[in-house]
Design an enzyme around this catalytic site. Structure first.
Site, PDB file in Angstrom:
ATOM      1  CE  LYS A   1      -0.908  -1.641  15.244  1.00 57.52           C
ATOM      2  NZ  LYS A   1      -1.450  -1.607  13.913  1.00 57.52           N
TER       3      LYS A   1
ATOM      4  NE  ARG B   1      -5.736  -1.573   4.497  1.00 61.38           N
ATOM      5  CZ  ARG B   1      -4.544  -1.552   5.083  1.00 61.38           C
ATOM      6  NH1 ARG B   1      -3.568  -0.842   4.565  1.00 61.38           N
ATOM      7  NH2 ARG B   1      -4.319  -2.242   6.173  1.00 61.38           N
TER       8      ARG B   1
ATOM      9  CE  LYS C   1       0.624   5.435  13.502  1.00 65.72           C
ATOM     10  NZ  LYS C   1       0.792   5.132  12.111  1.00 65.72           N
ATOM     11  CB  THR C   2       7.910   9.936  14.185  1.00 69.23           C
ATOM     12  OG1 THR C   2       7.523  10.244  12.826  1.00 69.23           O
ATOM     13  CG2 THR C   2       8.680   8.626  14.187  1.00 69.23           C
TER      14      THR C   2
ATOM     15  CG  HIS D   1       5.126   0.964   8.349  1.00 66.58           C
ATOM     16  ND1 HIS D   1       4.773   0.148   9.421  1.00 66.58           N
ATOM     17  CD2 HIS D   1       4.062   0.945   7.511  1.00 66.58           C
ATOM     18  CE1 HIS D   1       3.553  -0.312   9.233  1.00 66.58           C
ATOM     19  NE2 HIS D   1       3.100   0.143   8.078  1.00 66.58           N
TER      20      HIS D   1
ATOM     21  CG  HIS E   1       5.671  -3.838   6.969  1.00 65.99           C
ATOM     22  ND1 HIS E   1       5.591  -2.518   6.607  1.00 65.99           N
ATOM     23  CD2 HIS E   1       4.486  -4.394   6.618  1.00 65.99           C
ATOM     24  CE1 HIS E   1       4.409  -2.285   6.050  1.00 65.99           C
ATOM     25  NE2 HIS E   1       3.724  -3.394   6.043  1.00 65.99           N
TER      26      HIS E   1
ATOM     27  CB  THR F   1      -0.943   0.008   1.226  1.00 63.81           C
ATOM     28  OG1 THR F   1      -0.177  -0.342   2.387  1.00 63.81           O
ATOM     29  CG2 THR F   1      -2.058  -1.008   1.062  1.00 63.81           C
TER      30      THR F   1
ATOM     31  CD  GLN G   1      -4.516 -12.809   4.920  1.00 60.04           C
ATOM     32  OE1 GLN G   1      -4.850 -11.631   4.882  1.00 60.04           O
ATOM     33  NE2 GLN G   1      -3.903 -13.332   5.953  1.00 60.04           N
TER      34      GLN G   1
ATOM     35  CG  ASP H   1      -2.853  -6.960  12.493  1.00 55.73           C
ATOM     36  OD1 ASP H   1      -2.050  -7.893  12.272  1.00 55.73           O
ATOM     37  OD2 ASP H   1      -2.736  -5.845  11.953  1.00 55.73           O
TER      38      ASP H   1
ATOM     39  CE  LYS I   1      -5.047   0.712   7.949  1.00 56.50           C
ATOM     40  NZ  LYS I   1      -4.294   0.237   9.096  1.00 56.50           N
TER      41      LYS I   1
END
Length: 406
Positions: free
Chosen positions: A228, A87, A231-232, A46, A49, A41, A172, A193, A83
């Site tokens: 999580k 998306r 994140k910045t 990031h 993963h 995506t 999937q 998840d 989510k």
């Protein structure tokens, strides 16, 4: 070979099994082919993963063969797991570009030479499916009542779940079936998840082929408060150096909470567990030594030893005893920017994500230039700011950038 399972459990990877005892027996008995899916995506992976790739790397080092499955087909639909909103749709060209970028990042962890690993793309089989045949072959094995109890659908039902996304679980599940047929793939690994989707694949293979299939999930990367990580203030912590510089990447790990150091060392480095426990047990000021090891090791894995060393020396120059400022993240501006609002320049050069964020920093006393706090939103960038041709910007307690005048 089941010692790989013991190692994964000791390091804190494993969250759930479909069949724990049978999985242990299988890994003791043979070298298996397993897979993990990655949806393309974005054109970079990031930190979310990162654990999945480490999971794969541990298994490959123990002699098992990974399939990195890129979801070129499923990305056309979008995974509803975790989510609250649907998306955005990607074109085939965007997806292909993302696939190419992601493979390069994976090669740092996974050895794709001489059949040691497989890179597959589910677009190869999903995009050519005949819908009616798919419903007859696959849809018949799924209970809608049962699907609606899955966590990934529950939270979306309140806001609305499109029929497009409802198909994701079938697709999937079919991926696992296809990889089982094609490569004798017996196991799926993935983030916790994905549990509902993974069970779907295991059950589809067992029903359609009467063959054993297994799944195990890995823990998601969260801090000691259960939030999580990765994140910045500028968004996700990307593995692409163009999106997150090696210095910012290094600094993220250098500044994790004391309580998270041992977990991160166990999950995100290959250091032996004795060393992980020794470092994790350090207290007070000494824990900073463990954080430096964590930051260096993680940056080395993603960006290589040279970039890790540069990031380390930049951090030492800013916070330690060093004085080599050459590796501090640097942007250049032309003389035309003299007399322009400092916040405008910082937003244009992406030192801050937006001017609004800059104003918030100023209000909180968190922005300074050359050690002097910025108190006026309209403060301009001047020639006097450039000592020896550079100005040093500090954001918050620990984020530094250099602006050079050219």
């Amino acid at each position: 070979m089941a010692q790989v399972l013991d190692e994964l459990m000791e390091r804190g990877y494993i969250k759930q099994f479909t069949h724990e005892n049978e999985t242990r027996e299988l890994l003791e008995k043979e070298k298996i082919t397993f897979y993990i899916g990655f949806d393309p995506t974005a054109d970079s992976l990031h930190v979310g993963h990162f654990i999945a790739m480490m999971f794969m790397a541990h298994m490959q080092r123990a002699g098992h063969r990974p399939i990195a499955l890129i979801g070129g087909g499923t990305a056309m639909v979008g995974d509803p797991s975790g989510k609250t909103d649907m998306r955005k749709m990607l074109t085939k060209e965007q997806i292909q570009h993302n696939v190419d970028c992601i493979k390069k990042q994976m090669e740092k962890f996974i050895d794709f030479s001489e059949g040691k690993a497989i890179l597959a793309n589910n677009a190869d089989w999903l995009l050519n499916l005949n819908y009616v045949d798919f419903l007859r072959e696959v849809g018949t094995h799924f209970s809608v009542n049962r699907m609606l109890t899955a966590e990934c659908f529950k939270q979306r039902l309140e806001k609305g779940l499109s029929f497009l996304e409802f198909n994701y679980m079938l697709m999937q599940g079919y991926d696992f079936y296809e990889l089982n047929q094609k490569y004798d793939c017996k196991m799926q690994l993935g983030g916790d998840d994905q549990w509902s989707n993974m069970i779907a694949g295991v059950e589809l293979i067992r029903r359609k082929s009467q063959k054993d299939a297994f799944a195990m999930t890995c823990t998601l990367l969260t801090n000691s408060e259960g939030k999580k990580m990765g994140k910045t203030e500028n968004g996700a912590l990307w593995l692409d150096p163009e999106k997150t510089s090696p210095y910012d990447f290094y600094q993220y790990w250098r500044n994790v909470g004391d309580a998270d150091v041992e977990k991160c060392l166990a999950l995100l480095t290959f250091l032996p567990m004795d060393e992980v426990r020794r470092l994790g047990a350090l207290k007070d000021a000494a824990i900073n030594d463990a954080k430096k090891v964590l930051a260096f090791e993680v940056t080395k894995l993603i960006h290589g030893e040279e970039e890790a060393a540069k990031a380390q020396s930049a951090a030492e120059a800013l916070f330690g005893a060093g004085n080599d400022m050459s590796n501090v993240p640097t942007v250049t501006v032309t003389r035309e920017k003299l007399g322009v609002s400092l916040l405008d320049v910082l937003a244009e050069t992406v030192i801050i994500p937006s001017k609004a964020e800059g104003k918030r920093l100023v209000q909180q006393g968190g922005l300074s230039i050359n050690g002097e706090k910025v108190t006026d939103f309209k403060r301009e960038l001047t020639e006097e700011d450039f000592k020896d041709g550079a100005a040093l910007i500090k954001r918050g307690k620990k984020n530094y950038n250099k602006i050079e005048l050219v």
